[in-house]
Design a protein around this motif. Structure first.
Motif, PDB file in Angstrom:
ATOM      1  N   GLN A  51      14.615  18.558   9.085  1.00 47.74           N
ATOM      2  CA  GLN A  51      13.163  18.433   9.011  1.00 47.74           C
ATOM      3  C   GLN A  51      12.754  17.089   8.410  1.00 47.74           C
ATOM      4  N   ALA A  52      13.457  16.673   7.367  1.00 46.48           N
ATOM      5  CA  ALA A  52      13.143  15.380   6.745  1.00 46.48           C
ATOM      6  C   ALA A  52      13.439  14.238   7.705  1.00 46.48           C
ATOM      7  N   GLN A  53      14.508  14.375   8.486  1.00 50.33           N
ATOM      8  CA  GLN A  53      14.849  13.341   9.460  1.00 50.33           C
ATOM      9  C   GLN A  53      13.769  13.232  10.546  1.00 50.33           C
ATOM     10  N   ALA A  54      13.262  14.393  10.987  1.00 51.73           N
ATOM     11  CA  ALA A  54      12.202  14.390  12.012  1.00 51.73           C
ATOM     12  C   ALA A  54      10.939  13.730  11.487  1.00 51.73           C
ATOM     13  N   THR A  55      10.613  13.980  10.225  1.00 48.38           N
ATOM     14  CA  THR A  55       9.426  13.370   9.634  1.00 48.38           C
ATOM     15  C   THR A  55       9.560  11.851   9.579  1.00 48.38           C
ATOM     16  N   VAL A  56      10.693  11.387   9.160  1.00 50.05           N
ATOM     17  CA  VAL A  56      10.919   9.937   9.074  1.00 50.05           C
ATOM     18  C   VAL A  56      10.863   9.314  10.466  1.00 50.05           C
ATOM     19  N   THR A  57      11.465   9.986  11.434  1.00 51.50           N
ATOM     20  CA  THR A  57      11.456   9.450  12.807  1.00 51.50           C
ATOM     21  C   THR A  57      10.033   9.371  13.346  1.00 51.50           C
ATOM     22  N   ARG A  58       9.206  10.397  13.089  1.00 52.19           N
ATOM     23  CA  ARG A  58       7.819  10.403  13.566  1.00 52.19           C
ATOM     24  C   ARG A  58       7.013   9.297  12.898  1.00 52.19           C
ATOM     25  N   TYR A  59       7.190   9.137  11.603  1.00 50.51           N
ATOM     26  CA  TYR A  59       6.439   8.114  10.879  1.00 50.51           C
ATOM     27  C   TYR A  59       6.819   6.715  11.369  1.00 50.51           C
ATOM     28  N   GLU A  60       8.106   6.521  11.574  1.00 51.50           N
ATOM     29  CA  GLU A  60       8.546   5.198  12.026  1.00 51.50           C
ATOM     30  C   GLU A  60       8.026   4.909  13.443  1.00 51.50           C
ATOM     31  N   GLY A  74       1.757   0.618  15.987  1.00 48.91           N
ATOM     32  CA  GLY A  74       0.609  -0.047  15.375  1.00 48.91           C
ATOM     33  C   GLY A  74      -0.392   0.902  14.780  1.00 48.91           C
ATOM     34  N   SER A  75      -0.021   2.181  14.653  1.00 50.49           N
ATOM     35  CA  SER A  75      -0.959   3.158  14.093  1.00 50.49           C
ATOM     36  C   SER A  75      -1.081   2.928  12.596  1.00 50.49           C
ATOM     37  N   SER A  76      -2.317   3.074  12.123  1.00 48.25           N
ATOM     38  CA  SER A  76      -2.565   2.905  10.687  1.00 48.25           C
ATOM     39  C   SER A  76      -2.661   4.238   9.964  1.00 48.25           C
ATOM     40  N   VAL A  77      -2.360   5.310  10.671  1.00 46.13           N
ATOM     41  CA  VAL A  77      -2.431   6.638  10.044  1.00 46.13           C
ATOM     42  C   VAL A  77      -1.364   6.781   8.971  1.00 46.13           C
ATOM     43  N   VAL A  78      -0.149   6.247   9.258  1.00 39.99           N
ATOM     44  CA  VAL A  78       0.979   6.379   8.310  1.00 39.99           C
ATOM     45  C   VAL A  78       1.000   5.131   7.430  1.00 39.99           C
ATOM     46  N   THR A  79       0.794   5.335   6.173  1.00 38.84           N
ATOM     47  CA  THR A  79       0.831   4.216   5.227  1.00 38.84           C
ATOM     48  C   THR A  79       2.272   3.905   4.832  1.00 38.84           C
ATOM     49  N   ASP A  80       2.423   2.782   4.193  1.00 37.33           N
ATOM     50  CA  ASP A  80       3.757   2.411   3.692  1.00 37.33           C
ATOM     51  C   ASP A  80       4.253   3.402   2.657  1.00 37.33           C
ATOM     52  N   VAL A  81       3.339   3.895   1.853  1.00 36.65           N
ATOM     53  CA  VAL A  81       3.732   4.864   0.817  1.00 36.65           C
ATOM     54  C   VAL A  81       4.232   6.144   1.456  1.00 36.65           C
ATOM     55  N   ALA A  82       3.534   6.622   2.478  1.00 38.75           N
ATOM     56  CA  ALA A  82       3.948   7.856   3.146  1.00 38.75           C
ATOM     57  C   ALA A  82       5.319   7.706   3.790  1.00 38.75           C
ATOM     58  N   LEU A  83       5.560   6.564   4.437  1.00 30.93           N
ATOM     59  CA  LEU A  83       6.863   6.332   5.060  1.00 30.93           C
ATOM     60  C   LEU A  83       7.979   6.255   4.013  1.00 30.93           C
ATOM     61  N   SER A  84       7.674   5.604   2.912  1.00 32.72           N
ATOM     62  CA  SER A  84       8.685   5.505   1.846  1.00 32.72           C
ATOM     63  C   SER A  84       9.017   6.879   1.278  1.00 32.72           C
ATOM     64  N   GLU A  85       7.992   7.710   1.052  1.00 35.22           N
ATOM     65  CA  GLU A  85       8.239   9.058   0.525  1.00 35.22           C
ATOM     66  C   GLU A  85       9.033   9.898   1.506  1.00 35.22           C
ATOM     67  N   ALA A  86       8.771   9.726   2.815  1.00 31.61           N
ATOM     68  CA  ALA A  86       9.515  10.480   3.821  1.00 31.61           C
ATOM     69  C   ALA A  86      10.995  10.083   3.814  1.00 31.61           C
TER      70      ALA A  86
END
Length: 374
Positions: free
Chosen positions: A133-142, A148-160
């Motif tokens: 599940q954590a891997q899927a979240t990281v893959t989606r965020y990346e 170019g989507s601005s929905v995912v912030t750098d903080v959210a990607l780092s936490e994932a």
């Protein structure tokens, strides 16, 4: 008149008995002219003395030789396996499978027993699901960030990504816990006796079985202070055991203590014994022997040693006359004695008859042909 005659006869008998027992007094011999007889007898006595003084003593001679003496140390020791271990339970649980057969040869990594691991398997599945599940979240965020989507912030990607690392670590912990439910052989060797069977419940730290690699044994023994000079790493030792009478095994010293025991005055020594056939077992009692040859020393028969107030010595024949050499006794074996002496090698040593000799006395070898008048 009868009394007078009886008294004279009694005195005559007493005087005769005294003369026989103690000799005739000098005063009486002078009266009887005995001095002339004594003077005539004196040259004969002197001649007899000179003849006795010139008589050679017959002895047995042997050449003085030098040989090395073999120092032998005999001691008792016991052996353990050079590589050995006691297998213990790393976790608590119920035994569901065993492969513990006494004296069976096992290799490193072979399975010895298994504990009930249902809980650990479920924990691993949960950890793997969280990781996925954590891997899927990281893959989606990346993916969103790459578009170019601005929905995912750098903080959210780092936490994932951090959550993914934690999930992977939990998977690792779950795998370790599952592996701990299977006990494997840490070394190659032979299994000892074990009383663990299927259905038993073990606690963490409980002993399961011993494993001994008897291809090499480590013998431990004590060497007394007087024999410390024999010790050296790599020195050969000879080992025997009553189990195999007449058979000698070889080993070499690998280590010895740097100090003596204050009570026994001995040093502890360890020697490695090769046992490729596996006939020797750990715990056996061994008779251990070490040998070392000394530098060559003069050796004489024990009968050649004489003693006086100056100590021990030997007699040598030089030009037909006896000469005594002091000796220091170093070693004895049977009827042979190794000594330190100033007597030259090759000298003719008196092997028998030395007790009758005096300094400068004439000697002749037993069996030697004597000249006229000897």
């Amino acid at each position: 008149m009868k009394k007078f005659i009886f008294t004279i006869l009694s005195l005559t008998i007493i005087a005769g008995a005294y003369g026989v027992g103690f000799g005739v007094p000098e005063q009486v011999t002078q009266l009887w002219g005995g001095r002339a007889t004594e003077t005539a007898a004196a040259p004969q006595s002197a001649q007899d003395g000179r003849r006795g003084q010139g008589r050679a003593t017959t002895v047995v001679l042997t050449p003085l030789e030098a040989r090395a003496y073999t120092l032998v140390l005999r001691t008792i020791g016991s052996a353990v396996s050079l590589h050995r271990t006691e297998v213990t339970a790393t976790d608590a649980g119920e035994v569901i499978e065993t492969a513990l057969r006494a004296n069976q040869r096992v290799e490193k990594g072979d399975v010895l027993l298994r504990l009930d691991d249902r809980t650990e398997r479920l924990a691993l599945e949960i950890a793997e699901a969280n990781r996925d599940q954590a891997q899927a979240t990281v893959t989606r965020y990346e993916g969103l960030r790459s578009n170019g989507s601005s929905v995912v912030t750098d903080v959210a990607l780092s936490e994932a990504r951090v959550a993914l690392r934690l999930a992977e670590a939990n998977v690792g912990l779950a795998e370790v816990a599952l592996d701990d439910r299977t006990i494997v052989a840490p070394i190659s060797g032979q299994l000892g006796l074990s009383d663990v069977s299927v259905g038993d419940r073990l606690s963490s730290g409980d002993a399961i079985v011993t494993i001994d690699d008897t291809s090499s044994l480590l013998a431990t023994f004590e060497v007394p202070e007087r024999s410390i000079g024999l010790l050296a790493e790599g020195k050969r030792v000879l080992v025997s055991t009553p189990t195999y009478a007449g058979r000698v095994f070889e080993g070499e010293i690998t280590a010895f203590d740097s100090r003596l025991d204050s009570v026994t005055r001995s040093a502890t020594v360890q020697a490695e014994i090769e046992n490729p056939e596996g006939v020797l077992l750990a715990g056996m009692t061994f008779a251990i022997r070490m040998t070392e040859d000394t530098d060559p020393l003069p050796v004489v028969p024990a009968t050649a040693i004489t003693w006086d107030r100056t100590g021990a010595g030997i007699w040598a024949a030089e030009d037909g006359k006896a000469r005594r050499f002091p000796v220091t006794i170093r070693y004895r074996e049977g009827d042979q004695v190794w000594v330190e002496t100033d007597a030259p090698l090759g000298a003719q040593i008196v092997a028998e008859g030395a007790s009758k000799l005096r300094e400068g006395a004439q000697v002749t070898a037993a069996g030697a042909r004597r000249g006229p008048g000897a």
